[in-house]
Design a protein around this motif. Structure first.
Motif, PDB file in Angstrom:
ATOM      1  N   ASP A 178       0.834  -1.208   0.000  1.00  0.00           N
ATOM      2  CA  ASP A 178       0.000   0.000   0.000  1.00  0.00           C
ATOM      3  C   ASP A 178       0.865   1.252   0.000  1.00  0.00           C
ATOM      4  OD1 ASP A 178       0.920   0.372   2.612  1.00  0.00           O
ATOM      5  OD2 ASP A 178      -0.923  -0.373   3.539  1.00  0.00           O
ATOM      6  N   ASN A 179       0.229   2.403   0.065  1.00  0.00           N
ATOM      7  CA  ASN A 179       0.941   3.682  -0.020  1.00  0.00           C
ATOM      8  C   ASN A 179       1.846   3.945   1.184  1.00  0.00           C
ATOM      9  OD1 ASN A 179      -0.301   4.256  -2.465  1.00  0.00           O
ATOM     10  ND2 ASN A 179      -2.077   5.234  -1.474  1.00  0.00           N
ATOM     11  N   LEU A 180       1.601   3.250   2.291  1.00  0.00           N
ATOM     12  CA  LEU A 180       2.413   3.436   3.497  1.00  0.00           C
ATOM     13  C   LEU A 180       3.572   2.447   3.572  1.00  0.00           C
ATOM     14  CD1 LEU A 180      -0.458   4.022   6.108  1.00  0.00           C
ATOM     15  CD2 LEU A 180       0.918   5.750   4.915  1.00  0.00           C
ATOM     16  N   GLY A 181       3.698   1.590   2.571  1.00  0.00           N
ATOM     17  CA  GLY A 181       4.763   0.599   2.577  1.00  0.00           C
ATOM     18  C   GLY A 181       4.393  -0.699   3.257  1.00  0.00           C
ATOM     19  N   ASN A 182       3.144  -0.818   3.712  1.00  0.00           N
ATOM     20  CA  ASN A 182       2.698  -2.074   4.320  1.00  0.00           C
ATOM     21  C   ASN A 182       2.366  -3.083   3.229  1.00  0.00           C
ATOM     22  OD1 ASN A 182       2.712  -1.162   7.087  1.00  0.00           O
ATOM     23  ND2 ASN A 182       0.913   0.072   6.555  1.00  0.00           N
ATOM     24  N   ARG A 183       2.600  -4.357   3.524  1.00  0.00           N
ATOM     25  CA  ARG A 183       2.331  -5.419   2.564  1.00  0.00           C
ATOM     26  C   ARG A 183       1.081  -6.187   2.979  1.00  0.00           C
ATOM     27  NH1 ARG A 183       7.988  -5.282   3.418  1.00  0.00           N
ATOM     28  NH2 ARG A 183       9.115  -4.693   1.527  1.00  0.00           N
ATOM     29  N   PHE A 184       0.264  -6.534   2.012  1.00  0.00           N
ATOM     30  CA  PHE A 184      -0.985  -7.227   2.305  1.00  0.00           C
ATOM     31  C   PHE A 184      -1.311  -8.184   1.170  1.00  0.00           C
ATOM     32  CE2 PHE A 184      -2.035  -3.604  -0.263  1.00  0.00           C
ATOM     33  CZ  PHE A 184      -3.081  -4.014  -1.080  1.00  0.00           C
ATOM     34  N   PHE A 185      -2.141  -9.189   1.499  1.00  0.00           N
ATOM     35  CA  PHE A 185      -2.547 -10.177   0.518  1.00  0.00           C
ATOM     36  C   PHE A 185      -3.943  -9.854  -0.019  1.00  0.00           C
ATOM     37  CE2 PHE A 185       0.715 -12.652   2.693  1.00  0.00           C
ATOM     38  CZ  PHE A 185       1.324 -13.291   1.637  1.00  0.00           C
ATOM     39  N   SER A 186      -4.143 -10.103  -1.308  1.00  0.00           N
ATOM     40  CA  SER A 186      -5.454  -9.966  -1.926  1.00  0.00           C
ATOM     41  C   SER A 186      -5.612 -11.064  -2.972  1.00  0.00           C
ATOM     42  CB  SER A 186      -5.621  -8.588  -2.573  1.00  0.00           C
ATOM     43  OG  SER A 186      -4.716  -8.433  -3.661  1.00  0.00           O
ATOM     44  N   ASN A 187      -6.855 -11.329  -3.353  1.00  0.00           N
ATOM     45  CA  ASN A 187      -7.133 -12.353  -4.363  1.00  0.00           C
ATOM     46  C   ASN A 187      -7.017 -11.768  -5.757  1.00  0.00           C
ATOM     47  OD1 ASN A 187      -9.341 -13.300  -1.981  1.00  0.00           O
ATOM     48  ND2 ASN A 187      -8.123 -14.934  -2.911  1.00  0.00           N
ATOM     49  N   ALA A 188      -6.289 -12.458  -6.618  1.00  0.00           N
ATOM     50  CA  ALA A 188      -6.193 -12.050  -8.021  1.00  0.00           C
ATOM     51  C   ALA A 188      -7.439 -12.509  -8.760  1.00  0.00           C
ATOM     52  CB  ALA A 188      -4.953 -12.629  -8.665  1.00  0.00           C
ATOM     53  N   GLY A 189      -7.757 -11.795  -9.837  1.00  0.00           N
ATOM     54  CA  GLY A 189      -8.967 -12.098 -10.580  1.00  0.00           C
ATOM     55  C   GLY A 189      -8.826 -13.281 -11.515  1.00  0.00           C
TER      56      GLY A 189
END
Length: 216
Positions: free
Chosen positions: A56-67
């Motif tokens: 994200d814009n703050l440099g945090n990493r996160f998981f999301s589902n790809a389409g």
């Protein structure tokens, strides 16, 4: 990344995979001394809703589902030749085409070689001795930054001698000393805040080990 700044899972669904394999075997005698056999296998796997790591814009990493799915397909061929029951040659080749279809360019999965070849030559007298020479070829791989690694070959040798219920063995693993540090250091400066390269080759290089086996 050392698991730093990775956020907890939020609003994601579990990945689901479907796949299958099919193979055929063939075995025959060539003359009176040579036995030939082959196994040909094909595989296909599709992972839907794959979890991908984003920032994200703050440099945090996160998981999301790809389409779109991650699809892996290919084949594996294994051949065996046995001469007079004692001299054996094993050869295997694996081809893997694995792609993240949600990417518009360079969709190949990183750190996964397309081609891998292994060869083993073994001479064995049952309950007496065993000698083996191994060779492995690993094809080029993509790194996470999009660059490609060189392909490489490694070799190994083993020997075993049996005395009744006691066996002595020694292994010379990777005696060609194939390792990643020969190409480039893995840890990058500054050492107070280092960055680390992707691991695509051996780290330990040439290794010798041996031991004793007891048959009770």
């Amino acid at each position: 990344m050392q698991y730093q700044n990775v956020l907890a899972l939020n609003n994601v669904k579990a990945e689901q995979s479907v796949g299958g394999t099919a193979d055929v075997n063939y075995k025959t005698n060539i003359g009176s001394d040579l036995v030939f056999s082959i196994n040909q296998m094909f595989f296909y796997t599709s992972i839907s809703k794959p979890l991908i790591l984003q920032t994200d814009n703050l440099g945090n990493r996160f998981f999301s589902n790809a389409g779109k799915a991650v699809i892996s397909k290919g084949f594996e061929t294994n051949v065996k030749l046995i001469f007079k029951k004692d001299l054996k040659l094993f050869a295997g080749y694996t081809y893997t085409d694995a792609r993240a279809t949600y990417l518009s360019s360079n969709s190949f999965l990183p750190l996964l070689p397309k081609g891998k070849l292994n060869l083993t030559l073994m001479y064995e007298k049952e309950d007496n001795f065993k000698l083996g020479l191994e060779s492995y070829f690993t094809g080029a791989q993509y790194l996470y930054n999009g660059s490609r690694t060189p392909s490489y070959i490694e070799m190994g040798f083993m020997a075993q001698k049996t005395f009744g219920k006691v066996s002595l063995f020694v292994n010379f693993e990777n005696f060609t000393d194939q390792r990643q540090s020969k190409y480039k250091t893995v840890v990058n400066p500054p050492h107070t805040n280092p960055t680390f390269d992707d691991i695509w080759n051996h780290m330990e290089g040439f290794v010798v080990n041996g031991g004793i086996k007891l048959k009770l």
